[in-house]
Design a protein around this motif. Sequence first.
Motif, mmCIF file in Angstrom:
data_model
loop_
_atom_site.group_PDB
_atom_site.id
_atom_site.type_symbol
_atom_site.label_atom_id
_atom_site.label_comp_id
_atom_site.label_asym_id
_atom_site.label_seq_id
_atom_site.Cartn_x
_atom_site.Cartn_y
_atom_site.Cartn_z
ATOM 1 N N VAL A 76 -0.239 2.814 -26.234
ATOM 2 C CA VAL A 76 0.557 1.832 -25.508
ATOM 3 C C VAL A 76 -0.838 1.232 -24.668
ATOM 4 C CG1 VAL A 76 2.009 1.292 -23.181
ATOM 5 C CG2 VAL A 76 2.648 2.111 -25.583
ATOM 6 N N HIS A 184 2.657 3.354 -34.359
ATOM 7 C CA HIS A 184 3.165 2.095 -33.472
ATOM 8 C C HIS A 184 2.045 2.202 -32.110
ATOM 9 C CE1 HIS A 184 6.589 2.885 -36.388
ATOM 10 N NE2 HIS A 184 7.048 1.832 -35.911
ATOM 11 N N LEU A 186 1.253 -0.633 -28.827
ATOM 12 C CA LEU A 186 2.360 -2.035 -27.918
ATOM 13 C C LEU A 186 1.088 -2.257 -27.064
ATOM 14 C CD1 LEU A 186 4.940 -0.220 -26.768
ATOM 15 C CD2 LEU A 186 5.061 -2.174 -28.936
ATOM 16 N N VAL A 188 0.631 -4.588 -23.638
ATOM 17 C CA VAL A 188 0.902 -4.579 -22.586
ATOM 18 C C VAL A 188 0.652 -5.462 -21.472
ATOM 19 C CG1 VAL A 188 3.309 -3.625 -21.105
ATOM 20 C CG2 VAL A 188 2.605 -2.493 -23.668
ATOM 21 N N VAL A 205 8.820 -10.397 -25.345
ATOM 22 C CA VAL A 205 8.306 -9.302 -26.806
ATOM 23 C C VAL A 205 7.873 -9.950 -27.748
ATOM 24 C CG1 VAL A 205 9.144 -7.569 -27.825
ATOM 25 C CG2 VAL A 205 10.160 -7.834 -25.259
ATOM 26 N N ARG A 207 6.017 -9.749 -32.490
ATOM 27 C CA ARG A 207 5.586 -8.893 -33.180
ATOM 28 C C ARG A 207 5.108 -10.059 -33.744
ATOM 29 N NH1 ARG A 207 9.890 -7.806 -36.948
ATOM 30 N NH2 ARG A 207 11.031 -9.991 -36.471
ATOM 31 N N TRP A 340 2.893 -2.949 -35.098
ATOM 32 C CA TRP A 340 2.455 -3.280 -33.496
ATOM 33 C C TRP A 340 2.987 -4.493 -32.907
ATOM 34 C CZ3 TRP A 340 0.793 -7.899 -33.302
ATOM 35 C CH2 TRP A 340 -0.325 -9.072 -33.872
ATOM 36 N N THR A 388 8.695 -1.359 -22.346
ATOM 37 C CA THR A 388 8.005 -1.253 -22.865
ATOM 38 C C THR A 388 8.963 0.355 -23.308
ATOM 39 O OG1 THR A 388 5.705 -1.874 -22.347
ATOM 40 C CG2 THR A 388 5.898 0.584 -23.502
#
Length: 396
Positions: A76, A184, A186, A188, A205, A207, A340, A388
Motif C-alpha cells: 500500500v 496486489h 494499492l 492511496v 476506487v 482499477r 493493482w 483500503t
Amino acid sequence: MPEESEIQERKHLARMLLSLDRTPEDDSLIPPPVAAEAGLLADLGIQFPVGLAPVPQPFNTVPSPGKPLPKADVAVITWTVAERDGMADVLSPGRPGKSWYRYNRRYAEFYDERVRPGAPSKKGKILGTYMPIEIGGKKVLLFKSELHLNQDGIQDPPHGAPGNATLPVKDLFKQIIEDTEASHVLTVGTCGGIQLEHDLGDVLVTRAARFRCRDEFKNAPFNNKTYKSDWSLPTGQFGKAEQLMQGFADKLIEPIFGPPTKRHNGAFALDRPYKPSIIHEKGTGVNKILAFHPILSTDFFEFGTSANVAELAAIGCGLEMGDAALGLAAEELGTSAPKWAVIRNISDPQINADLTQSPRQLNMQSHWAVWYYEAFGYWTSVMSALTTWAVIADMP
C-alpha cells in the motif's frame, strides 16, 4: 487549457502540497523512537470487526535503510504527510508515521542521478518510509513515498526538446514490487473531485489510471494513455467501511464562509451535511462509476471546476499526481505484474469556476483548492485508509 504561466504556477503549488508539513525528521535515515512520537497519535477509536483489525508488525531491531523491503501479500503506497498520518492512525495504530522505518535501497547508485536538485528525496537521500502490518492474516506493507511524478523529473534527454523527463517513481514502484513480491498493490491518497455530487471525504476506487500531462511530460510516449488492472476488486466490506467513515463525518464540516471584510455582505453555509461514501463500479447512483473509468494523473496541480467538469468527467473520475506511473510500471513488468487499484479520497471538491483564475491577479480558484487540502487532507485520508482496510479485509 491553462496558459503556460498558469501551469507553472500550478506546478509550484503541486510541489508545495506534496511537501506540506515535512520536517527535518522526514529526511533522517534514523527513525525517531516511537515513544518520542506518541503525542502525534490520534486515538480514532475505530471498532473493526473481530479478527480483522489491522495489527502493526514491527521488527525487534530497526532494519538498515539499504535492506530490501519485507515480503508482503499487499503493498500500500501513499504520498504526503497528511496521507501518511491518516493511514498510520487507521492502519498502524501505535506506530505513528514519523516512526516508520526508512528505505533507501539503490538510491545512490540508481535514483540520485534521475532526481532533480531540490526534490524532497535529495535532502536525506531517501526513497520512503514503511511499516509492516497484518489484516486478517494477510501481510501488508504500508509505504510512504518520497518520490513523486511532480517532484523529481529532469528533462530527458538533457539537451532535447522539452516535454519529457525522468520518472524515477515508476522505477520505485517496480522495486517495491520486486522486494515485497506482493501479488496486489494499492496506491492511496487524496485527489481533486470532478463531479459536483462527489463530496469532500468521498473515496474513489478504480482499477485504471490515465496520464493527463501538459507540462514536463506532455511529449512523453505514455501521455494520454490509460492503464488497467483486471483485478476482480473485493467490495464485500465497503458497507462496513462506510459505516466506520460516518463516525468522522463531523470532521468534514465546512465553516460558514463569510465575506473577507465588513464592506461585503452575505455569508454562506453548505445546504446539506457531507456523508462520506465509497464511489466504485458496483456502487449505485452517484456512488457508481463506469468500469475502468480512470483516475487522471497530471504533471501540475489541476483541479475540477464547474467549467471543466464535462471535459474531465468524460475521461476520468478524479485528479491526482502520479498513480498512472503504477500502471506504466505494471505494463513494463508484463506477466509478472501484480494486480493493482487506485484508492483516492476527495480532499478538494469541484471548485466554482466563476471565481477569479489568473496568475496575474488574485487566483481564487487555486486558493480554495489549496485551502481544502490544507484544512481537510488528514481527515479525508482517514476515509481512504478505511477503504483500503475494506479492500484488504475482503481479499480471499
